[in-house]
Design a protein around this motif. Structure first.
Motif, PDB file in Angstrom:
ATOM      1  N   GLU A 282      13.252  15.264  35.748  1.00  0.00           N
ATOM      2  CA  GLU A 282      12.552  15.346  34.498  1.00  0.00           C
ATOM      3  C   GLU A 282      13.787  14.881  33.595  1.00  0.00           C
ATOM      4  O   GLU A 282      14.998  15.818  33.422  1.00  0.00           O
ATOM      5  N   ALA A 283      13.821  13.612  32.907  1.00  0.00           N
ATOM      6  CA  ALA A 283      14.904  13.149  32.152  1.00  0.00           C
ATOM      7  C   ALA A 283      14.685  13.176  30.722  1.00  0.00           C
ATOM      8  O   ALA A 283      13.386  12.980  30.345  1.00  0.00           O
ATOM      9  N   ALA A 284      15.494  13.491  29.701  1.00  0.00           N
ATOM     10  CA  ALA A 284      15.484  13.541  28.578  1.00  0.00           C
ATOM     11  C   ALA A 284      15.922  12.342  27.904  1.00  0.00           C
ATOM     12  O   ALA A 284      17.160  11.832  28.082  1.00  0.00           O
ATOM     13  N   VAL A 285      15.047  11.351  27.366  1.00  0.00           N
ATOM     14  CA  VAL A 285      15.477  10.061  26.972  1.00  0.00           C
ATOM     15  C   VAL A 285      15.489  10.103  25.276  1.00  0.00           C
ATOM     16  O   VAL A 285      14.534  10.618  24.693  1.00  0.00           O
ATOM     17  N   PRO A 286      16.418   9.705  24.505  1.00  0.00           N
ATOM     18  CA  PRO A 286      16.364   9.440  23.050  1.00  0.00           C
ATOM     19  C   PRO A 286      15.112   8.850  22.532  1.00  0.00           C
ATOM     20  O   PRO A 286      14.798   7.596  23.012  1.00  0.00           O
ATOM     21  N   GLU A 287      14.779   9.337  21.490  1.00  0.00           N
ATOM     22  CA  GLU A 287      13.449   8.672  20.998  1.00  0.00           C
ATOM     23  C   GLU A 287      13.681   7.252  20.582  1.00  0.00           C
ATOM     24  O   GLU A 287      12.477   6.513  20.606  1.00  0.00           O
ATOM     25  N   ASN A 288      14.611   6.715  20.118  1.00  0.00           N
ATOM     26  CA  ASN A 288      14.614   5.249  19.704  1.00  0.00           C
ATOM     27  C   ASN A 288      14.733   4.321  21.295  1.00  0.00           C
ATOM     28  O   ASN A 288      14.473   3.279  20.770  1.00  0.00           O
ATOM     29  N   TYR A 289      14.681   5.109  22.339  1.00  0.00           N
ATOM     30  CA  TYR A 289      14.613   4.056  23.419  1.00  0.00           C
ATOM     31  C   TYR A 289      13.195   4.359  23.987  1.00  0.00           C
ATOM     32  O   TYR A 289      12.721   3.979  25.112  1.00  0.00           O
ATOM     33  N   ALA A 290      12.464   5.140  23.383  1.00  0.00           N
ATOM     34  CA  ALA A 290      10.926   5.474  23.855  1.00  0.00           C
ATOM     35  C   ALA A 290      10.116   4.347  24.200  1.00  0.00           C
ATOM     36  O   ALA A 290       9.378   4.274  25.018  1.00  0.00           O
ATOM     37  N   ASP A 291      10.329   3.342  23.023  1.00  0.00           N
ATOM     38  CA  ASP A 291       9.332   2.146  23.165  1.00  0.00           C
ATOM     39  C   ASP A 291       9.762   1.267  24.273  1.00  0.00           C
ATOM     40  O   ASP A 291       9.094   0.521  24.669  1.00  0.00           O
ATOM     41  N   ASP A 292      11.026   1.190  24.832  1.00  0.00           N
ATOM     42  CA  ASP A 292      11.596   0.507  25.916  1.00  0.00           C
ATOM     43  C   ASP A 292      11.213   1.238  27.333  1.00  0.00           C
ATOM     44  O   ASP A 292      11.041   0.216  28.143  1.00  0.00           O
TER      45      ASP A 292
END
Length: 425
Positions: free
Chosen positions: A281-291
């Protein structure tokens, strides 16, 4: 006699100026002074064109080259069980656990049992009603057989009466020809035949209608029995579910109720953790969510070992500026533990045959708009650039630099507002 000036003239032999020591010394001093002046002027002009100077030992220099750029993202995550079902109470009652938290269990093993007198009593009542309807259905079938026999008998008797009337009419016709009977008796025989024929037709029709009615009543009762049977089977299923068994091989995560406590219907009882299947379960910054995308390739770092994985789920909401993504291990490693912290590298994009350079602090210092390119005079000149994709260790150069150029990749205070920087050894 007039005297001339021939006696006054003396012929001198010419000498080379390089053989004159004084002249040679004066000429050398003049040339040296001129060279010193020229060198001073050049040095002054060169120094006046440089805005700042920096030591080569304090900066990092990298060459611009052509190659493949992998755009990736490094994130932190924790190991979670991919399959951890929570089991619920099927009915209201008293729960009795057969296991404790942390116990290892196997698939099909009894975990808990719920004592529900209400559900069991309801099952007994519905079973009795089912038996009653089944008996009524059997009685209805017997009654229908008896009624069909009576209807058939009535139709057969009417057929016999019709045959007798036909024979009586034939005798009346013979007797009428021999004038043995009167016209009145002949007509009476004809009327009896017509009446017998009508009674036979009505008997056959009544038999068919009554048989159809009996079939309909039997089918209606059969449907009631089937409906009651389904209800009994559903209650029996619920009663069987009062014995809660493990759906997977794993361990008991937690108990949501205490031993011998009253629980409501659909209340959570316990959680079973499947230890044979884990995900990250990884936490990704929201500015990379669209990628992010499903089935995107991920490289998981486990104690220096690179493990392949892929994204299987992406949360639809943003929490604390982060988006949670689930990563599945393509090769399930051993000795995994729940909540184990790991680092993962998400491969967002791969670009082939592009101009790139080593990533450095100069990107943050200039926002990726400028770079200091080295020239052949041991200087670094500030030039505008355009960057593209950012990788973990490299950055794509769209314009401003060419393959083979060398730039300063580190940051320094001397580079802040300088256009030309002198590089000292």
């Amino acid at each position: 006699m007039i005297r001339d000036t021939s006696g006054q003239d003396v012929q001198l032999t010419p000498q080379s100026p390089w053989k004159n020591p004084r002249l040679l010394k004066r000429t050398g001093l003049g040339i040296g002074a001129a060279a010193f002046v020229v060198w001073g002027l050049m040095s002054w002009q060169s120094t006046s064109a440089v805005d700042a100077s920096v030591s080569l030992a304090r900066v990092n220099i990298a060459a611009v080259e052509r190659g493949d750029l992998v755009r990736d993202l490094v994130v932190q995550g924790k190991v979670v069980a991919a399959n951890s079902p929570t089991l619920f109470s099927p009915a209201q009652g008293i729960v009795k656990f057969a296991v404790k938290a942390g116990d290892a269990v196997e698939k099909g093993q009894l975990l808990a049992e719920v004592d529900s007198p209400q559900l069991q009593n309801q099952l007994a009542q519905e079973s009795a009603l089912y038996s009653k309807l089944a008996v009524e259905l059997a009685r209805q079938k017997i009654q229908a057989k008896r009624q069909r026999l009576e209807n058939t008998q009535k139709a057969d008797l009417a057929k016999v009466d019709l045959a007798a009337a036909e024979r009586e009419l034939k005798r009346a016709e013979l007797s009428m020809e021999k004038q043995i009977i009167s016209q009145l008796d002949f007509e009476k025989a004809s009327d009896d035949l017509a009446r017998a024929r009508l009674e036979y037709q009505q008997a056959v029709q009544n038999s068919q209608l009554e048989n159809e009615a009996l079939t309909f009543e039997t089918q209606t009762l059969q449907l009631q029995v089937d409906q009651q049977q389904l209800q009994v089977e559903e209650l029996q299923r619920k009663v069987n579910e009062l014995q809660i068994v493990s759906p997977v091989n794993g361990t008991i995560g937690s108990l949501a109720a205490t031993q011998r406590s009253a629980v409501a219907a659909n209340a959570p009882l316990l959680t079973v953790v499947d230890l044979t299947s884990f995900e990250l379960e990884a936490a990704v910054p929201e500015n990379y969510a669209d990628d992010l995308g499903l089935a995107m390739e991920v490289v998981i770092n486990m104690g220096g070992t690179q493990l392949p994985g892929e994204i299987t789920a992406i949360a639809p909401e943003v929490i604390d500026g982060q988006v949670v993504a689930r990563v599945r291990f393509l090769q399930q490693p051993e000795n995994l533990r729940q909540n184990l912290r790991m680092t993962a590298r998400v491969l967002l994009e791969s670009r082939n045959d592009v101009i790139l350079v080593k990533r450095g602090a100069f990107l943050d210092q200039t926002g990726g708009r400028f770079a200091w390119k080295l020239n052949d005079q041991q200087q670094a000149v500030k030039v505008p650039i355009t960057i593209g994709a950012l990788g973990l260790n490299q950055v794509e150069i769209v314009s401003g630099l060419q393959e083979g150029d060398q730039i300063i990749t580190s940051s320094a205070d001397a580079l802040e507002n300088a256009q030309i920087v002198a590089l000292r050894d």
